[in-house]
Design an enzyme around this catalytic site. Structure first.
Site, PDB file in Angstrom:
ATOM      1  N   ASP A 139      10.934  39.774 -26.711  1.00  0.00           N
ATOM      2  CA  ASP A 139      11.151  38.552 -27.496  1.00  0.00           C
ATOM      3  C   ASP A 139      10.772  37.292 -26.713  1.00  0.00           C
ATOM      4  OD1 ASP A 139      13.301  39.093 -25.844  1.00  0.00           O
ATOM      5  OD2 ASP A 139      14.801  39.121 -27.453  1.00  0.00           O
ATOM      6  N   ASP A 186      13.894  40.635 -21.223  1.00  0.00           N
ATOM      7  CA  ASP A 186      14.197  40.151 -22.570  1.00  0.00           C
ATOM      8  C   ASP A 186      14.433  38.637 -22.475  1.00  0.00           C
ATOM      9  OD1 ASP A 186      15.539  41.366 -25.389  1.00  0.00           O
ATOM     10  OD2 ASP A 186      16.359  39.429 -24.767  1.00  0.00           O
ATOM     11  N   HIS A 215      23.168  43.229 -24.323  1.00  0.00           N
ATOM     12  CA  HIS A 215      24.288  42.303 -24.575  1.00  0.00           C
ATOM     13  C   HIS A 215      25.627  43.035 -24.688  1.00  0.00           C
ATOM     14  CE1 HIS A 215      21.667  38.921 -25.089  1.00  0.00           C
ATOM     15  NE2 HIS A 215      21.068  39.417 -26.157  1.00  0.00           N
ATOM     16  N   HIS A 228      16.592  36.885 -23.723  1.00  0.00           N
ATOM     17  CA  HIS A 228      18.015  36.553 -23.642  1.00  0.00           C
ATOM     18  C   HIS A 228      18.626  37.107 -22.355  1.00  0.00           C
ATOM     19  CE1 HIS A 228      17.099  36.768 -28.046  1.00  0.00           C
ATOM     20  NE2 HIS A 228      17.729  35.604 -28.024  1.00  0.00           N
TER      21      HIS A 228
HETATM   22  C1  X5A Z   1      18.705  42.150 -27.931  1.00  0.00           C
HETATM   23  C2  X5A Z   1      18.472  40.746 -28.394  1.00  0.00           C
HETATM   24  C3  X5A Z   1      19.368  38.807 -29.465  1.00  0.00           C
HETATM   25  C4  X5A Z   1      20.578  38.357 -30.182  1.00  0.00           C
HETATM   26  C5  X5A Z   1      20.358  36.991 -30.787  1.00  0.00           C
HETATM   27  C6  X5A Z   1      21.517  36.606 -31.647  1.00  0.00           C
HETATM   28  N1  X5A Z   1      19.511  40.145 -28.961  1.00  0.00           N
HETATM   29  N2  X5A Z   1      21.300  35.351 -32.283  1.00  0.00           N
HETATM   30  O1  X5A Z   1      17.374  40.237 -28.291  1.00  0.00           O
HETATM   31 ZN    ZN Z   2      16.612  39.316 -26.704  1.00  0.00          ZN
END
Ligand code: X5A
Ligand code: ZN
Length: 679
Positions: free
Chosen positions: A276, A183, A143, A185
């Site tokens: 995740d 991931d 991110h 995200h």
């Molecule tokens: C690296 C990662 C997730 C951030 C979530 C914030 N970040 N709510 O999995």
């Molecule tokens: Zn993530």
């Protein structure tokens, strides 16, 4: 005595360093991205004797000059200094200026080590000293933007390593890098860093939920395909919802990633390996098993001569991430063949997403332009079920939808009910159709056509010539039909154009007279609230019926799918939505159109146009929602007035309907279909 070293044994690098555990929340607050993550992984690998079979490496700090290839000097300075004494009093405040970031005294060192470690193993794999490697690092990186820490990420470890190989080690012959970001995200930072760069093919599969899932921007959409020389070298596979698992990921691998990898022919693969999306992750809501990860990894080993670097990103269930990394380590070691099987079929939405992505990228990757066999598309999916939990606690919406359920807090709830309770249905025929009685009991379901006396009058079907004339005129004008509720689901909407029925429909639709497909599809949000009433409709059977609040409000947001159709088709949709089609065998929309060319100007001016002829229908009110490509966006909703005072005859909403509305807004799911399945 130890067995003699097998010359065919895979050389797998394994990097772990306890110093990366020193990055932690400043006052020991609980946080999903905590030191135990990498400890749990390492312990698991040790307990299975994995380090003994790998080349174990320790972490090295990245040098600023290499970090500078993706981050600004200002950002590097901040991360370098944030742990020093002079920042002690400012650390909290600075962290709060970022999105989902904390800092402590160990943050600087850990971030330099995480970046340096991924560089280190990448270089060794590129050189051929190692066949592949796993870097068990934190803080994660994908991110992190060039000038901004976010989403638990400080430096973009994988991006730094990729740039290092391309720019600093040309002699290693790495000219093309495939980054696979699995991931849950979207890897926004990595995407942005290589958006113009064809030397890096960035592929990310992530929950998108129509832009509602973290990092909740449009960046993760499948439309983001790269720019300039990088056009075609950025691939996003945005899930519409949680619940995706092995079958969904493998389908994306087989029908998107692998065909592209085959023709891109990367020199090395870097995996932004967050875990995740694993089953039981508290943030992800997906369900990849360790076997699923091993299959995804195995399928990538056929490329780049097996040169693969895995760098840990997210993953917040200690057991899930440890089991998943273990499964991956075993794959890289190639000691035994994979054993396991995929339990479920892909979700229906998975095929839709795959087709959207393939369509978007087929000009760049000819392998994607082959039509997927219909057989695969229709037989190979499972419907999903949705469960809704109402929580009275003060938690906000839980990010994890737990695979199938959403928890919504009581305060949000009031915010939803309050404005809707002031929205009054006009005291006409069927305001009662959505009063509490029906909502609560469904005892005396109202079948719309029975309440719609105008239906007969509207269907004279005398003037065939007149009919043909307006049809030919209106077939030359196009509009965007803004669909919401169940119509967002393309196969459902297409019933109004092509005719027929989909699962969940009570009886088939006649379709539009012009059955040609919509000329375009786009997703958009509009500043309106979506609300639901539950009753029984002829077309859809029992379930929720969605309406759009006729007045816009900048605080509201409804997801809509826009279909570009002709005004003639729009009229036919209007008829069908109001259940006025083919009553008693009569053909539809005869003498005059319900919405003529001249009406478009009127509705554009007034934003809404209640159609007298449809007064008794559910969707009699035409709304104007703006323009797209110089064509008006029109939709239809219930005719209702906004009245602060009147208490009687207002829409009665019970909690389940509000949750349905909110859930729908959030996830864009076909709620009443689910409801039907459940009942
Ligand atoms: C690296 C990662 C997730 C951030 C979530 C914030 N970040 N709510 O999995
Ligand atoms: Zn993530």
């Amino acid at each position: 005595m130890a067995a003699p070293e097998d010359p065919h044994r895979r050389r797998v690098g394994l990097l772990y360093d306890e110093r990366m555990c020193r990055h932690a929340t400043p006052d020991g607050e609980i946080h999903p991205e905590n030191p135990d993550r990498i400890r749990a992984i390492w312990q698991k690998l040790e307990s299975e004797g994995i380090p003994l079979r790998c080349v174990v490496l320790s972490a090295k700090e990245a040098e600023d000059k290499y970090i500078a290839s993706v981050h600004t000097a200002r950002h590097i300075k901040l991360i370098k200094n944030i742990s020093s004494k002079k920042f002690n009093s400012q650390r909290l405040r600075i962290a709060s200026e970022f999105n989902s970031i904390y800092f402590n005294k160990g943050s600087s060192e850990a971030s330099y080590l995480a970046a340096g470690s991924v560089m280190e193993v990448s270089e060794k794999v590129a050189k051929g000293d190692l066949d592949s490697a796993i870097a068990i690092v934190r803080p994660p990186g994908h991110h992190a933007e060039s000038d901004e820490a976010m989403g638990f990420c400080l430096f973009n470890n994988v991006a730094i390593a990729a740039n290092f190989l391309l720019n600093e080690r040309p002699e290693l012959g790495i000219r093309k890098i495939l980054i696979v970001d699995w991931d849950v995200h979207h890897g926004n930072g990595t995407q942005n860093m290589f958006y113009n760069d064809p030397r890096v093919l960035f592929f990310s599969v992530h929950r998108f939920d129509f832009g509602m899932f973290y990092p909740a921007s449009g960046d993760g959409s499948y439309c983001m395909i790269g720019e300039g020389p990088g056009a075609g070298y950025n691939i996003n596979v945005p899930w519409e919802q949680g619940q995706c698992g092995d079958a969904d990921y493998v389908a994306v691998w087989d029908h998107v990633l692998l065909p592209v990898a085959e023709s891109y022919d990367p020199d090395i693969i870097l995996i932004s390996a967050g875990f995740d999306a694993a089953v039981d992750d508290p943030l992800g809501g997906c369900c990849i098993t360790p076997y699923g990860y091993s299959l995804m990894l195995k399928k990538l080993m056929g490329f780049a001569q097996g040169k693969i670097v895995m760098a840990l990103e997210g993953g917040y269930n200690l057991k899930s991430i440890a089991d998943s990394v273990l499964a991956c380590a075993k794959v890289l070691l190639e000691e035994k063949p994979l054993v396991g099987s995929i339990k479920a079929q892909p979700l229906e939405s998975t095929w839709r997403v795959i087709q959207e992505v393939r369509h978007e990228l087929k000009t760049f990757w000819p392998a994607l332009s082959v039509e997927l066999p219909q057989k695969v598309l229709v037989s190979n999916w499972r419907p999903c079920s949705v469960e809704l939990n109402l929580s009275s606690s003060s938690e906000s919406i839980v990010e994890n939808d737990g695979g199938a359920s959403v928890t919504i807090c009581a305060t949000n709830f009031v915010e939803i009910i309050e404005p809707l309770s002031k929205l009054n249905i006009d005291e006409d025929n069927h305001g009662k159709a959505i009063t509490l009685d029906h909502i609560a009991t469904d005892k005396s379901p109202v079948v719309l056509s029975e309440e719609c006396p105008n239906a007969q009058a509207l269907m004279p079907d005398k003037n065939v010539d007149g009919c043909t004339r307006w049809r030919s005129v209106l077939s030359k004008t196009e509009v965007w039909y803004g669909s919401y509720g169940s119509n967002m689901w393309k196969p459902g909407f297409l019933c109004y154009i092509k005719g027929g029925k989909v699962e969940g429909m009570n009886e088939p639709c006649p379709g539009s007279q012009d059955k040609s497909s919509p000329k375009g599809v786009i997703w958009k949000t509009v500043p309106h609230q979506l609300f639901f009433a539950r009753s029984l409709t002829r077309t859809w059977g029992k379930g929720g019926v969605a309406f759009l609040h006729p007045e816009s409000n900048k605080n509201d947001k409804a997801y809509m799918c826009m279909y570009r159709i002709t005004l003639e088709q729009f009229n036919d949709v209007l008829l069908q939505e109001n259940s006025l089609h083919q009553e008693n065998g009569k053909s539809q929309g005869a003498g005059a159109p319900l919405l003529d060319l001249s009406d478009i100007g009127v509705v554009a001016e007034n934003k809404s146009l209640p159609l007298e002829a449809l007064k008794a229908g559910w969707y009699s009110n035409i709304l104007y929602l703006g323009e797209e490509d110089n064509l008006p966006i029109l939709t239809m909703t219930k005719f209702c007035r906004y009245n602060e005072k009147t208490e009687s005859k207002s829409i009665q909403l019970d909690s389940s309907l509000c949750i349905m509305a909110m859930y729908h807004c959030t996830l864009g799911l076909m709620l009443h279909r689910e409801q039907k399945n459940a009942s």
